[in-house]
Design an enzyme around this catalytic site. Structure first.
Site, PDB file in Angstrom:
ATOM      1  N   VAL A   1      21.806  69.909  57.761  1.00  0.00           N
ATOM      2  CA  VAL A   1      22.114  68.588  57.211  1.00  0.00           C
ATOM      3  C   VAL A   1      21.474  67.545  58.105  1.00  0.00           C
ATOM      4  O   VAL A   1      21.366  67.718  59.321  1.00  0.00           O
ATOM      5  CB  VAL A   1      23.640  68.362  57.113  1.00  0.00           C
ATOM      6  CG1 VAL A   1      23.981  66.897  56.879  1.00  0.00           C
ATOM      7  CG2 VAL A   1      24.231  69.200  55.988  1.00  0.00           C
ATOM      8  N   CYS A   2      21.042  66.452  57.490  1.00  0.00           N
ATOM      9  CA  CYS A   2      20.479  65.310  58.209  1.00  0.00           C
ATOM     10  C   CYS A   2      19.264  65.758  59.029  1.00  0.00           C
ATOM     11  O   CYS A   2      18.439  66.537  58.557  1.00  0.00           O
ATOM     12  CB  CYS A   2      21.579  64.672  59.064  1.00  0.00           C
ATOM     13  SG  CYS A   2      21.204  63.010  59.674  1.00  0.00           S
ATOM     14  N   THR A   3      19.147  65.296  60.258  1.00  0.00           N
ATOM     15  CA  THR A   3      17.991  65.640  61.090  1.00  0.00           C
ATOM     16  C   THR A   3      18.058  67.062  61.630  1.00  0.00           C
ATOM     17  O   THR A   3      17.148  67.494  62.345  1.00  0.00           O
ATOM     18  CB  THR A   3      17.867  64.668  62.272  1.00  0.00           C
ATOM     19  OG1 THR A   3      19.119  64.651  62.990  1.00  0.00           O
ATOM     20  CG2 THR A   3      17.541  63.263  61.800  1.00  0.00           C
ATOM     21  N   GLY A   4      19.097  67.792  61.263  1.00  0.00           N
ATOM     22  CA  GLY A   4      19.134  69.208  61.610  1.00  0.00           C
ATOM     23  C   GLY A   4      17.927  69.949  61.068  1.00  0.00           C
ATOM     24  O   GLY A   4      17.488  70.949  61.653  1.00  0.00           O
TER      25      GLY A   4
ATOM     26  N   GLY B   1      20.513  65.664  52.902  1.00  0.00           N
ATOM     27  CA  GLY B   1      19.974  64.431  53.474  1.00  0.00           C
ATOM     28  C   GLY B   1      20.873  63.918  54.592  1.00  0.00           C
ATOM     29  O   GLY B   1      21.575  64.673  55.255  1.00  0.00           O
TER      30      GLY B   1
END
Length: 233
Positions: free
Chosen positions: A100-103, A150
């Site tokens: 998730v996200c910048t992962g 996102g």
């Protein structure tokens, strides 16, 4: 189902809390929270997660590998080759590789997104291409056995979609109701294309102080060196 969750200091707590809130309802689920060493790991909010496993004793073949993201701490984590090697090792044997996200930048830096579509936080999303990934604007992206959400709040949508992948759409519908997921954003500015110019400009300025393209370039260079060495071996 064993879900291996990789923790790095300062990661965004909601990136983890939203998915595991959904996945706790998956029958037979087991979570492993993995860090360099066992014990408390502070998040961006100061809330602490307890790492139940170290890099050395993590299960070698989890059903799901999950990597949360964040701002500056995630970009610091891009410099941590030991952690990236862990993600590479677990991801190579996991049935699902997720973030998730910048992962997704961490998953990409670990060499696991070459040729795969992936979501990411809107600000650094284009940088996924430096790792051979294909940036995708969707809130949730599933490409074969890679799944990504996102920025931050997309973790709930992402987790519900995966619950449906694993247990069928009725399971996803049921969990969505149990957790009463019925978002009503008060301002409607949660995506760059929806925000007014002033809000977007301020958000870009704040994001630029936390997320460095130079760090991504350095991680991509290390990955390319490793790929070249493996090709020549």
């Amino acid at each position: 189902m064993k879900i291996a969750c990789v923790l790095h200091p300062g990661f965004t707590s909601l990136d983890m809390i939203a998915p595991i809130t959904v996945w706790q309802f998956v029958p037979g689920v087991q979570f492993e929270f993995i860090a360099a060493s066992k014990g408390p790991i502070a998040t961006d909010t100061g809330l602490e997660f307890i790492a139940t496993h170290s890099y050395q004793d993590a299960s070698p073949a989890p059903d799901v590998l999950f990597v949360p993201g964040g701002g500056q701490p995630t970009f610091d984590a891009l410099k941590d080759q030991e952690m990236l090697d862990l993600i590479t090792r677990l991801g190579a044997r996991a049935q699902w590789v997720t973030s998730v996200c910048t992962g997704s930048l961490l998953v990409g830096a670990a060499g696991l997104l070459q040729g795969y579509r992936s979501a990411c936080h809107w600000y650094p999303k284009a940088w996924l291409s430096k790792f051979g990934a294909i940036p995708d604007d969707a809130r949730v992206v599933i490409d074969r056995n890679r799944a990504s959400g996102g920025g931050v709040t997309a973790g709930m949508d992402f987790a519900l979609r995966l619950a449906a992948e694993w247990g069928g759409e009725p399971a996803g519908r049921l969990i969505e109701l149990i957790v009463e997921y019925a978002p009503e954003p008060p301002f409607g500015t949660g995506r760059p294309e929806l925000a007014d110019a002033a809000t977007l400009a301020t958000a870009r300025q704040i994001s630029s102080t936390m997320m460095s393209e130079t760090v991504v370039d350095q991680a991509a260079a290390r990955l390319n060196v490793r790929r070249l060495a493996e090709a020549e071996a």
